[in-house]
Enzyme design. Structure first.
Site, short mmCIF file in Angstrom:
data_model
loop_
_atom_site.label_atom_id
_atom_site.label_comp_id
_atom_site.label_asym_id
_atom_site.label_seq_id
_atom_site.Cartn_x
_atom_site.Cartn_y
_atom_site.Cartn_z
N TRP A 60 14.29 1.28 7.95
CA TRP A 60 12.93 1.78 7.66
C TRP A 60 12.30 2.51 8.83
O TRP A 60 12.34 2.02 9.97
CB TRP A 60 12.05 0.60 7.28
CG TRP A 60 10.59 0.95 7.20
CD1 TRP A 60 9.71 0.94 8.24
CD2 TRP A 60 9.87 1.37 6.06
NE1 TRP A 60 8.47 1.33 7.80
CE2 TRP A 60 8.53 1.60 6.46
CE3 TRP A 60 10.20 1.59 4.71
CZ2 TRP A 60 7.54 2.02 5.58
CZ3 TRP A 60 9.21 2.01 3.84
CH2 TRP A 60 7.90 2.22 4.27
N ASN A 62 8.41 4.45 9.74
CA ASN A 62 7.14 5.06 9.31
C ASN A 62 6.51 5.87 10.45
O ASN A 62 7.16 6.82 10.91
CB ASN A 62 6.20 4.10 8.56
CG ASN A 62 5.79 2.82 9.22
OD1 ASN A 62 6.63 2.03 9.62
ND2 ASN A 62 4.51 2.58 9.34
N ASP A 63 5.30 5.54 10.90
CA ASP A 63 4.55 6.46 11.77
C ASP A 63 5.30 6.94 13.01
O ASP A 63 5.96 6.15 13.69
CB ASP A 63 3.28 5.79 12.32
CG ASP A 63 2.45 5.12 11.26
OD1 ASP A 63 2.83 5.16 10.08
OD2 ASP A 63 1.41 4.54 11.62
N GLN A 79 7.66 3.87 14.25
CA GLN A 79 7.59 2.55 13.63
C GLN A 79 8.92 2.30 12.92
O GLN A 79 9.34 3.10 12.07
CB GLN A 79 6.42 2.53 12.64
CG GLN A 79 5.06 2.68 13.31
CD GLN A 79 4.62 1.38 13.95
OE1 GLN A 79 4.16 0.47 13.28
NE2 GLN A 79 4.77 1.28 15.27
N SER A 123 1.35 1.05 15.65
CA SER A 123 1.28 2.40 16.20
C SER A 123 0.48 2.54 17.49
O SER A 123 -0.40 1.74 17.78
CB SER A 123 0.72 3.36 15.15
OG SER A 123 1.71 3.57 14.19
N ARG A 186 -7.02 -0.67 15.04
CA ARG A 186 -5.69 -0.27 15.51
C ARG A 186 -5.52 1.20 15.90
O ARG A 186 -6.38 2.02 15.69
CB ARG A 186 -4.64 -0.62 14.46
CG ARG A 186 -4.89 -0.05 13.08
CD ARG A 186 -3.76 -0.49 12.13
NE ARG A 186 -4.08 -0.18 10.76
CZ ARG A 186 -4.70 -1.00 9.93
NH1 ARG A 186 -5.05 -2.21 10.31
NH2 ARG A 186 -4.99 -0.62 8.70
N ASP A 187 -4.30 1.47 16.41
CA ASP A 187 -3.77 2.81 16.67
C ASP A 187 -4.49 3.54 17.81
O ASP A 187 -5.07 4.63 17.59
CB ASP A 187 -3.80 3.68 15.40
CG ASP A 187 -3.21 2.97 14.19
OD1 ASP A 187 -2.34 2.10 14.40
OD2 ASP A 187 -3.62 3.25 13.05
N GLU A 241 -7.30 5.36 10.04
CA GLU A 241 -6.18 4.94 10.88
C GLU A 241 -5.71 6.10 11.75
O GLU A 241 -6.00 7.25 11.48
CB GLU A 241 -4.99 4.51 10.02
CG GLU A 241 -5.30 3.42 9.03
CD GLU A 241 -4.04 2.98 8.31
OE1 GLU A 241 -3.44 1.98 8.74
OE2 GLU A 241 -3.65 3.64 7.32
#
Ligand SMILES: *[C@@H]1O[C@H](CO)[C@@H](O)[C@H](O)[C@H]1NC(C)=O
Ligand SMILES: *[C@@H]1O[C@H](CO)[C@@H](O)[C@H](O)[C@H]1NC(C)=O
Ligand SMILES: *[C@@H]1O[C@H](CO)[C@@H](O)[C@H](O)[C@H]1NC(C)=O
Ligand SMILES: *[C@@H]1O[C@H](CO)[C@@H](O)[C@H](O)[C@H]1NC(C)=O
Length: 591
Positions: A60, A62-63, A79, A123, A186-187, A241
């Site tokens: 997997w 993601n970001d 990610q 992230s 977050r982030d 986000e």
């Protein structure tokens, strides 16, 4: 004499650097990647795997996180679930490249090892502090809270930056206070440095239903204090986000270092909206004294009026300033739209868009996105059409190259704008719905005209994906609608096949032309209309390729008026080397 010596020293350094860059990446890799190499090598085995888009060898993604250029290498973190193709167990994967096209996988940069990130390394970004890269990231701590953490390179002289240290006497550096929802904090963005000698970073947070981009300040980059006021807030749109905050030039396509706040510039605040799972951006001014971002006039607190970064299938994008070529580059996560069962079968899920250079249009309002020039290194055979008339009802196949891995640049020219259908203001509210209502039997005025990609060869084009335009007349001006139809993109079960639509921010009345650039790469199709003013990224899973059929590429015009193809260039693209280990380096001794 002294000068000569300096020159010598410089030349010597440069040649060392070159040798280093050429020699490093492929030999110093994570042994985990060895076993799965065979599984994904070549297209015959996995028709959905991309050839020139960034993806790990398996599992997997993601970001995109903390992209940077450092000591001759580009770094991309992302990610990553190191044990499976579905979301979970999130760590930072890490790859390096000399050209942003070919990538070598390294060991995980951040793993869940400490109380402040034991439930996930989410992230974040990279900031250069005194010349060295520093990571700020979100950890999910042992109390399941979102907290912000810091990590430093173990050895800043190592261009590969393989190991990162998370000092326990610093971390976490930010914890959710009373008014911050601990599930939605977050982030941290790339930091920027103010005239007052303080660093800043922006963090997304949900404050009792209000979206805030919180501002934190620090003198030493380790001890952070929350500012009394947020950088920006919204009452109407839910959690924001992945904030990205950066200056853009009004007079040049060059990118700017995040700390620049003088000259002919604007600032851009870009973010993902959890409510719609889309990325938006606002152009405005950063008032450094008050530490607030003020969007330009015309933006209300209503997300339906904000520019969308990409009207297709991307989220959680992240940009960085490339000090090597003085440009700003954007990465975006493109998720799958097949079923979880398919992802388990494939063993992977998620890719990144091809890196895009971004800059502000001369109108000061729109971000332009364009595949970085390095993409040209992948071009193989080319075919071309010039001044080709596409009559009403025509469909013409582009032959001579293989088109499941291709770059198509086409410019359509309209002999006249007479006969365009009338625009209705209600169209603006839902362009996707408008696109959805367009059918092949509905002969419009100007358009639909465009491309059919990844089409099965069979008569009737059982499988195909359409990207097309239609022009409307709105009192004294013209509106260009861009659409993507995925409804026939795949005969496979369980695939999400939406229709995407957007109005292209371009004045077609001047030269009566509209351009489309399309990158086709097996299961992803990236589209750039009007030189990158409107983008639409699609995921498609054509089934016909499984039976060995090649995919077709067509130009078509279903409008009642003829359209001219001023010029079309299509290239077959080479396969890049993306996170695939080379057998030569398999032995553990070489790691
Ligand atoms: C997360 O890791 C654990 C332990 O390796 C594993 O049992 C679980 O299936 C993983 N979850 C996912 C979604 O991959
Ligand atoms: C740091 O990295 C450099 C460059 O790779 C290397 O020469 C040096 O030995 C490393 N230092 C340590 C302490 O590992
Ligand atoms: C952190 O910064 C604040 C405000 O600048 C200051 O009051 C505090 O003493 C600092 N703490 C440490 C440990 O340096
Ligand atoms: C991912 O894909 C699904 C469809 O499979 C879609 O509904 C969803 O909004 C996508 N985006 C994100 C960010 O998860």
């Amino acid at each position: 004499m002294a000068r000569l010596r300096l020159l010598h020293a410089l030349l010597f350094q440069i040649s060392i650097l070159v040798i280093k860059i050429d020699a490093v990446p492929s030999s110093l890799l994570n042994s985990d990647y060895q076993q799965i190499q065979d599984h994904c090598f070549g297209n015959e085995i996995d028709p959905d795997r991309t050839a020139f888009h960034f993806q790990p060898s398996k599992n997997w993604l993601n970001d995109p996180n903390g992209p940077m250029y450092y000591k001759g290498l580009y770094h991309l973190f992302y990610q990553y679930n190191p044990v499976g193709p579905l979301w979970g167990n999130i760590t930072w994967g890490h790859s390096v490249s000399t050209d942003l096209v070919n990538w070598e996988a390294l060991d995980l940069a951040l793993d869940r090892t400490d109380p402040f990130d034991i439930n996930g390394c989410w992230s974040g970004s990279v900031t250069f502090v005194a010349g060295e890269p520093v990571i700020l990231y979100t950890g999910i701590d042992d109390k399941q809270r979102n907290v912000q953490n810091i990590a430093f390179p173990k050895n800043g002289s190592d261009p590969l930056l393989r190991e990162w240290v998370k000092p326990s006497d610093y971390n976490p550096i930010m914890v959710p206070g009373g008014d911050i929802d601990p599930d939605n904090f977050r982030d941290p963005s790339t930091g920027w440095f103010g005239q007052d000698g303080y660093w800043r970073t922006a963090v997304g947070a949900n404050m009792k239903g209000r979206a805030e981009i919180l501002l934190y300040k620090s003198q030493d980059f380790a001890n952070w204090t929350r500012n009394e006021f947020p950088l920006h807030e919204s009452l109407s749109s839910g959690m924001w986000e992945c904030p990205d905050f950066f200056p853009v030039s009004l007079s040049s396509r060059d990118g700017l270092d995040p700390s620049v706040n003088t000259g002919n510039i604007k600032h851009v605040l870009k973010f993902g909206l959890m409510k719609t799972l889309r990325d938006y951006y606002l152009v405005g001014t950063y008032d450094e004294k008050k530490d607030v971002f003020i969007p330009d006039e015309g933006y209300e607190d209503d997300y339906r009026t904000w520019p969308v970064l990409d009207y297709g299938h991307i989220y959680a994008s992240k940009s960085f300033f490339d000090g090597k070529k003085k440009r700003r580059i954007l990465w975006s996560w493109v998720n799958e739209s097949d079923s979880e069962a398919d992802d388990i079968k494939k063993g992977w899920s998620g890719i990144q868009t091809f890196p895009r250079a971004i800059w502000l249009d001369t109108n000061g309002k729109q971000l332009i996105q364009w595949p970085i020039e390095e993409i040209k290194s992948l071009r193989k055979q080319q075919v071309q059409l010039r001044d080709f008339e596409l009559q009403s009802g025509a469909r013409h196949e582009i032959t001579g190259i293989s088109t499941s891995q291709a770059n198509v640049d086409v410019e359509f020219e309209l002999p006249s704008l007479e006969g365009a259908e009338l625009f209705d203001d209600s169209f603006l509210l839902d362009p996707s719905k408008l696109c959805d209502e367009i059918t092949p039997s509905d002969k419009g005025g100007i358009g639909p005209f465009g491309l059919l990609v990844l089409a099965s060869d069979v008569e009737g084009l059982e499988e195909h994906t359409g990207i097309f335009f239609k022009v409307y007349k709105n009192s004294d001006k013209y509106m260009v609608l861009m659409c993507s139809h995925l409804r026939s993109s795949s005969r496979r079960e369980g695939v999400y096949k939406p229709t995407f639509g957007a109005f292209v921010g371009v004045d077609i009345s001047k030269d009566k032309r509209i351009s489309l650039r399309t990158l086709i790469d097996h299961s992803v199709v990236e589209n750039f209309a009007a030189g990158g003013r409107t983008c639409m990224t699609l995921r498609v899973y054509p089934k016909h390729v499984l039976t060995g059929q090649t995919s077709g590429l067509y130009v078509f015009n279903l409008g009642s008026l003829d359209v001219n193809i001023k010029e079309l260039n299509a290239w077959e693209m080479a396969r890049a080397r993306v996170n695939i280990r080379n057998d030569e380096f398999i032995s553990k001794d070489s790691v």
